[in-house]
Structures are given as structure tokens and as C-alpha cells.
Design an enzyme around this catalytic site. Sequence first.
Site, short mmCIF file in Angstrom:
data_model
loop_
_atom_site.label_atom_id
_atom_site.label_comp_id
_atom_site.label_asym_id
_atom_site.label_seq_id
_atom_site.Cartn_x
_atom_site.Cartn_y
_atom_site.Cartn_z
N TYR A 47 61.39 49.42 36.33
CA TYR A 47 60.67 50.70 36.38
C TYR A 47 61.50 51.72 35.60
O TYR A 47 62.13 51.38 34.60
CB TYR A 47 60.39 51.08 37.83
CG TYR A 47 59.30 52.13 37.97
CD1 TYR A 47 58.05 51.93 37.39
CD2 TYR A 47 59.53 53.30 38.68
CE1 TYR A 47 57.05 52.88 37.51
CE2 TYR A 47 58.54 54.26 38.80
CZ TYR A 47 57.30 54.05 38.21
OH TYR A 47 56.33 55.00 38.32
N LYS A 102 36.69 32.65 42.83
CA LYS A 102 36.75 32.39 41.39
C LYS A 102 38.16 32.64 40.87
O LYS A 102 38.70 31.87 40.06
CB LYS A 102 35.77 33.32 40.67
CG LYS A 102 35.39 32.87 39.28
CD LYS A 102 34.34 31.80 39.34
CE LYS A 102 33.83 31.43 37.96
NZ LYS A 102 32.71 30.49 38.04
N GLU A 144 30.22 37.30 36.13
CA GLU A 144 29.89 36.37 37.21
C GLU A 144 28.75 36.91 38.06
O GLU A 144 28.76 38.09 38.45
CB GLU A 144 31.13 36.16 38.09
CG GLU A 144 30.99 35.06 39.09
CD GLU A 144 31.09 33.68 38.45
OE1 GLU A 144 30.63 32.71 39.09
OE2 GLU A 144 31.62 33.56 37.33
N ASP A 145 27.77 36.06 38.33
CA ASP A 145 26.72 36.36 39.31
C ASP A 145 26.01 37.68 39.01
O ASP A 145 25.77 38.50 39.90
CB ASP A 145 27.31 36.38 40.73
CG ASP A 145 27.77 35.00 41.16
OD1 ASP A 145 27.41 34.02 40.49
OD2 ASP A 145 28.47 34.90 42.18
N ASP A 170 28.03 31.68 34.54
CA ASP A 170 26.77 31.12 35.04
C ASP A 170 25.95 30.53 33.91
O ASP A 170 25.19 29.57 34.11
CB ASP A 170 25.95 32.20 35.75
CG ASP A 170 26.70 32.79 36.93
OD1 ASP A 170 27.41 32.04 37.61
OD2 ASP A 170 26.59 34.00 37.16
N ASN A 324 30.20 20.86 38.15
CA ASN A 324 30.94 21.97 38.74
C ASN A 324 31.58 22.79 37.63
O ASN A 324 32.35 22.26 36.82
CB ASN A 324 32.01 21.42 39.69
CG ASN A 324 32.64 22.49 40.54
OD1 ASN A 324 32.80 23.63 40.12
ND2 ASN A 324 33.04 22.12 41.75
#
Length: 398
Positions: A47, A102, A144-145, A170, A324
Site C-alpha cells: 500500500y 459460476k 450470464e442468465d 448461455d 455441461n
Amino acid sequence: MAAEIIHTSTQDTDDPVDAVFALHRGGKMEIRATVPVRDADDLSLAYTPGVAKVCTAIAEQPELVNDYTWKSNVVAVVTDGTAVLGLGDIGPEASLPVMEGKAILFKQFGGVDAVPIALACTGVDEIVETVVRLAPSFGGVNLEDISAPRCFEIERRLQEALDIPIFHDDQHGTAIVSTAALWNAAKVTGREIGSLRAVISGAGAAGIAIAKMLVAAGIGDVAVCDRRGVVYEGRGDLTDVKAEIAAVTNKTGIKGSLADALAGADVFIGVSGGTVPEDVVATMAEGCFIFAMANPNPEIHPEVAHRYAAVVATGRSDFPNQINNVLAFPGIFAGALQVRATRITEGMKLAAAKALAAVVADELTPQKVIPSPFDERVAPAVTKAVAEAARREGVARL
């Protein structure tokens, strides 16, 4: 980020529902440091003040962000919760368990870090603007979806706006795995993919993408069916996306219902749900292939399918030949990120399908035309093929 499956003890219950809730309590992933912060010297490097040197270097040479941050190995898993698994439009909060799942699959199978991002908006413009604003933190975006037909435009516009891979799993993940399985089904039965006529039940994200990939792979013919029947050129109610797919499919000009299309067909690919009656299945060609991928209830139950088909596949893990997506997306992103690709091309997708098929090319049986998700050869093979294809296609920066 290190994501891992949390192994929660379920010995106190035999109830599988309770076991599911027990595993999900507190979420399925966490963020961990990759460098130690043990004392003031470590702190000054990780940092302030040390970090300022890196920030200044990146400001002067923006591409260094890929070398000195996690950006080049992290994917945003983005959803609006409108098409979650088989549950439909359940909203962003309810989608998070799936997005976490996922993310851990990305890490488990591809070594890729992923961050679930569930958006509280569904408008195309809003989603595109939001993801574009988030993009500096990520090396790629996995959509996704997100329900069709918005998903097509969202993916297209994001890829036009950004120079990192945008991948709607998908669509393309399903298409890649299905194509690999079909290549091997043809091989194990002594046929060529160019001799096959396929019928796809479902004209959403997965169905359209599978049709496009099968055309690219050299399928003899393929017809796509939606709720109103076969999609064909000139049908008056087609969306732009369906009109586009109609122009490159259904060479034989079939009109009518799914049953009409299946008569004499060599391949059934189901990505729609519903049930195909057995008397319709019986009209398919002898030695046909049936890929009934709806979950949890396949469009054609394997017991029925095996009465007529030479090769049967489903989306379920309790039957052979599971289609899959985890066989595809971890390796695809790993390969794309490895060479810092600007996009995922059609050639990269086909390369992934060929590599996936090749994993079990010497082990083929009708019950094994696709590898198991736990086959450790899968991700490396897909990763290598995608990286090489990215270089051939001119989209690699390394």
C-alpha cells in the site's frame, strides 16, 4: 482473488435441501491476498507509499495494468437475473448463488478469478453503460442468465465498445459443448457431420447459437423451432435475430411444427423444455442422436430416447454424456486472457469445440462422446486451442 468450494459438514442431516442451505450459508467464495502484509515494510510495499510508484507507471503506460494488477486474470460474471437456470426472471439478488457458483467454477476448472456482479437494471442501454463503466477492472466479461432477445444486442454492443472478451455463456458455451458432442457422436457411429439433418427445439440464446455453430461446423442442414413451429425465411412474425438465423438454416424449407421437422431427422437438440411425445420421436431417422438438454426434465427422457437413438445426451449429471458448459467457459477465458485477446471470435469457439472433442477421441463409445467436467485434460486442451486460435485470428496482444 482465490475462490474455493466451502466444504461444510452435513453429517447432522440427511435432508438434501438442508445440506444445500448448509453449503451456501455465508456464500461460496471469498477474497484472499496473494502477498503477505506482516509488518510495516510489507505494508509500505503493498500500500502507501510503494503503491504510488505502480500507479504512476500505469498512468504513464496504461497497458501495464495487466502486469501489475489482477486485471489480466479476472472476469466479471454479469447478470440481470432475468433468465436464471430454469427459474426464469427471479431478479438480481436471487441470481447471486448461481453467479457465485459460476465464479468458483472459473477458479476450480480454469484457474481464472471471477467476480459475481448482479445488476439492478434490465434495460439494454443501462446494462451496456454499466458494464462499460466497470470494464477497467476486468480482463473479460461473462454475461450470464440474461434473457433473449436482449442478450444478443447486449453482447454485440459491449464487444463493439470494449477491447476485452465479451462472452455470453448461455449462447456460446452451450453451442461449443453441443458441437463437440455431435462431432464425436458422428465419429463413433461412422458418420460425417455434413450428412446430418438436425432439429433444434428452442430459438432463444442457446438455440440460436447452436444453430450458428452447427452451420459453421458444416452440418448438412439444421432447422430451428420456436413456440410457433419451424423458423423459416418469410415467416411473418420473426424477430431480427430469428430472421438472421432463418437465412442460413432450413435449406429444405420445412414449414410447420416441431413434429413435422423431426420426421426423418438425424439429430434432436433440445434447449427449450417441454416434452416431445414418443410417437414423434419414433419418426426420426434410424440411429439418430438425441441431445435433450432441458433441466431437470429433459424434453425426451433418456429411457425413451434410447429406444430410438444411437447416442443420447442430456444436461444432467446422473446420465451419460452430460452437455455441461463448465467444459467450455473456464478454458475459453483462460486461453483468451493468456494472450490478452481483444475478443472471442467464431474461430476461437470452433477451436474450443474441436479441442474438447479431441480429449476423448480415442475413448469414444455411444455412452462417452464428451468428457466429464472432472476430466483434468479438458481445461488445458481448451485453453491451448483458444490461445492459438486467438493468435491466428489476429486478436491476441501477446
